[in-house]
Design an enzyme around this catalytic site. Structure first.
Site, PDB file in Angstrom:
ATOM      1  N   GLU A 118      44.995  43.063  18.064  1.00 50.24           N
ATOM      2  CA  GLU A 118      44.301  43.825  16.717  1.00 50.24           C
ATOM      3  C   GLU A 118      43.653  45.012  17.383  1.00 50.24           C
ATOM      4  O   GLU A 118      43.270  45.439  18.609  1.00 50.24           O
ATOM      5  CB  GLU A 118      43.223  43.115  16.408  1.00 50.24           C
ATOM      6  N   TYR A 133      49.873  51.566  22.057  1.00 46.93           N
ATOM      7  CA  TYR A 133      50.540  50.504  21.590  1.00 46.93           C
ATOM      8  C   TYR A 133      51.920  50.745  20.821  1.00 46.93           C
ATOM      9  O   TYR A 133      52.932  50.158  21.157  1.00 46.93           O
ATOM     10  CB  TYR A 133      49.724  49.654  20.543  1.00 46.93           C
TER      11      TYR A 133
END
Length: 153
Positions: A105, A117
Protein backbone atom coordinates in the site's frame (compact mmCIF):
# COMPACT_ATOMS: atom_id res chain seq x y z
CA UNK A 1 34.42 4.48 -0.82
CA UNK A 2 30.97 3.76 0.62
CA UNK A 3 30.43 0.27 1.97
CA UNK A 4 26.84 -0.97 1.97
CA UNK A 5 25.48 -3.99 3.77
CA UNK A 6 22.02 -5.37 4.41
CA UNK A 7 21.50 -7.50 7.48
CA UNK A 8 18.62 -8.62 9.70
CA UNK A 9 17.16 -5.99 12.01
CA UNK A 10 17.51 -6.70 15.71
CA UNK A 11 15.88 -5.13 18.75
CA UNK A 12 19.16 -3.22 19.27
CA UNK A 13 18.62 -1.53 15.88
CA UNK A 14 15.15 -0.22 16.73
CA UNK A 15 16.26 3.07 18.39
CA UNK A 16 18.20 4.05 15.23
CA UNK A 17 15.29 2.94 13.05
CA UNK A 18 12.88 5.08 15.12
CA UNK A 19 15.12 8.13 14.64
CA UNK A 20 14.86 7.71 10.86
CA UNK A 21 11.15 6.88 11.01
CA UNK A 22 10.40 10.03 13.02
CA UNK A 23 12.57 12.12 10.71
CA UNK A 24 10.82 11.16 7.48
CA UNK A 25 7.18 10.46 8.36
CA UNK A 26 4.42 12.67 9.69
CA UNK A 27 2.74 9.56 11.13
CA UNK A 28 5.65 7.20 11.90
CA UNK A 29 5.61 3.64 13.12
CA UNK A 30 6.34 3.43 16.85
CA UNK A 31 9.05 1.43 18.54
CA UNK A 32 6.25 -0.91 19.61
CA UNK A 33 5.25 -1.46 15.94
CA UNK A 34 8.82 -2.47 15.09
CA UNK A 35 9.33 -4.63 18.18
CA UNK A 36 6.00 -6.42 17.68
CA UNK A 37 6.88 -7.03 14.02
CA UNK A 38 10.26 -8.46 15.00
CA UNK A 39 8.66 -10.74 17.57
CA UNK A 40 6.04 -11.84 15.02
CA UNK A 41 8.84 -13.04 12.74
CA UNK A 42 8.41 -10.54 9.92
CA UNK A 43 11.29 -10.21 7.48
CA UNK A 44 13.02 -7.06 8.73
CA UNK A 45 16.38 -5.86 7.49
CA UNK A 46 18.51 -2.75 7.84
CA UNK A 47 20.65 -1.23 5.12
CA UNK A 48 23.91 0.15 6.47
CA UNK A 49 26.24 2.65 4.82
CA UNK A 50 29.68 2.72 6.44
CA UNK A 51 28.10 1.28 9.60
CA UNK A 52 25.44 4.03 9.77
CA UNK A 53 21.78 3.18 9.27
CA UNK A 54 20.76 4.17 5.74
CA UNK A 55 17.33 2.50 5.59
CA UNK A 56 15.21 -0.51 6.42
CA UNK A 57 12.62 -2.83 4.97
CA UNK A 58 9.79 -4.76 6.64
CA UNK A 59 8.04 -7.57 4.78
CA UNK A 60 5.55 -10.23 5.80
CA UNK A 61 5.29 -13.61 4.08
CA UNK A 62 1.61 -14.49 3.62
CA UNK A 63 0.89 -17.86 2.01
CA UNK A 64 2.58 -17.52 -1.40
CA UNK A 65 3.06 -13.73 -1.48
CA UNK A 66 5.09 -11.11 0.31
CA UNK A 67 3.50 -7.97 1.71
CA UNK A 68 5.79 -4.94 1.81
CA UNK A 69 4.86 -3.16 5.04
CA UNK A 70 7.56 -0.50 5.32
CA UNK A 71 10.56 0.55 3.26
CA UNK A 72 12.37 3.72 4.26
CA UNK A 73 15.57 5.56 3.46
CA UNK A 74 17.15 8.20 5.70
CA UNK A 75 16.15 11.72 4.54
CA UNK A 76 19.66 12.84 3.55
CA UNK A 77 20.09 9.72 1.39
CA UNK A 78 16.77 9.86 -0.47
CA UNK A 79 16.78 10.36 -4.23
CA UNK A 80 20.14 8.60 -4.70
CA UNK A 81 18.87 5.16 -5.72
CA UNK A 82 19.11 3.53 -2.29
CA UNK A 83 15.35 2.92 -2.09
CA UNK A 84 15.44 1.20 -5.48
CA UNK A 85 18.37 -0.95 -4.36
CA UNK A 86 16.64 -1.95 -1.12
CA UNK A 87 13.34 -2.67 -2.90
CA UNK A 88 15.10 -4.83 -5.51
CA UNK A 89 16.87 -6.67 -2.69
CA UNK A 90 13.49 -7.28 -0.98
CA UNK A 91 11.97 -8.56 -4.22
CA UNK A 92 14.93 -10.90 -4.58
CA UNK A 93 14.37 -12.23 -1.06
CA UNK A 94 10.71 -12.84 -1.83
CA UNK A 95 11.62 -14.72 -4.98
CA UNK A 96 14.15 -16.84 -3.06
CA UNK A 97 11.28 -17.81 -0.75
CA UNK A 98 9.29 -18.90 -3.84
CA UNK A 99 6.74 -16.11 -3.49
CA UNK A 100 4.55 -15.53 -6.51
CA UNK A 101 4.38 -11.77 -6.02
CA UNK A 102 4.52 -8.77 -3.72
CA UNK A 103 1.70 -6.57 -2.44
CA UNK A 104 1.98 -3.08 -0.95
CA UNK A 105 0.00 0.00 0.00
CA UNK A 106 1.20 3.54 -0.72
CA UNK A 107 -0.24 6.98 -0.10
CA UNK A 108 -1.39 8.70 -3.30
CA UNK A 109 0.41 11.78 -1.96
CA UNK A 110 3.73 9.89 -1.80
CA UNK A 111 4.54 10.49 -5.46
CA UNK A 112 8.21 9.49 -5.20
CA UNK A 113 7.37 6.09 -3.69
CA UNK A 114 4.52 5.50 -6.15
CA UNK A 115 6.86 6.27 -9.06
CA UNK A 116 9.53 3.93 -7.66
CA UNK A 117 7.03 1.08 -7.37
CA UNK A 118 5.69 1.65 -10.87
CA UNK A 119 9.23 1.66 -12.31
CA UNK A 120 9.84 -1.66 -10.57
CA UNK A 121 6.79 -3.24 -12.20
CA UNK A 122 4.12 -2.81 -9.52
CA UNK A 123 0.61 -2.32 -10.92
CA UNK A 124 -2.32 -0.56 -9.29
CA UNK A 125 -4.93 -3.17 -8.32
CA UNK A 126 -7.20 -1.24 -5.97
CA UNK A 127 -7.55 1.18 -3.09
CA UNK A 128 -8.23 1.02 0.63
CA UNK A 129 -10.50 3.85 1.71
CA UNK A 130 -9.40 5.98 4.68
CA UNK A 131 -6.37 3.73 5.30
CA UNK A 132 -3.75 6.26 6.46
CA UNK A 133 -3.97 9.03 9.06
CA UNK A 134 -3.41 12.51 7.66
CA UNK A 135 -3.60 16.12 8.74
CA UNK A 136 -6.99 16.32 7.02
CA UNK A 137 -8.38 13.20 8.70
CA UNK A 138 -7.70 10.08 6.63
CA UNK A 139 -6.05 9.33 3.28
CA UNK A 140 -6.79 6.40 0.99
CA UNK A 141 -4.11 3.85 0.17
CA UNK A 142 -3.30 2.72 -3.33
CA UNK A 143 -2.89 -1.07 -3.42
CA UNK A 144 -0.18 -2.22 -5.81
CA UNK A 145 0.99 -5.69 -6.78
CA UNK A 146 3.94 -7.12 -8.66
CA UNK A 147 3.58 -10.66 -9.97
CA UNK A 148 6.79 -12.63 -10.28
CA UNK A 149 6.86 -14.46 -13.58
CA UNK A 150 10.30 -15.95 -13.11
CA UNK A 151 13.56 -15.60 -11.27
CA UNK A 152 15.19 -13.60 -14.08
CA UNK A 153 12.45 -11.17 -15.07
Amino acid sequence: MALFSIRPMTEADVPAVILVENQIYEFPWTDRNFLDSLRAGYHMHCMWLNEELAGYIVMMHVVDEYHLLNISIRADLQGLGHGKHLLQWGIGQAKLASATGMLLEVRPSNVAAKNLYEKQGFKLIGARKNYYPSQLGREDALVMFKRFTGMLE
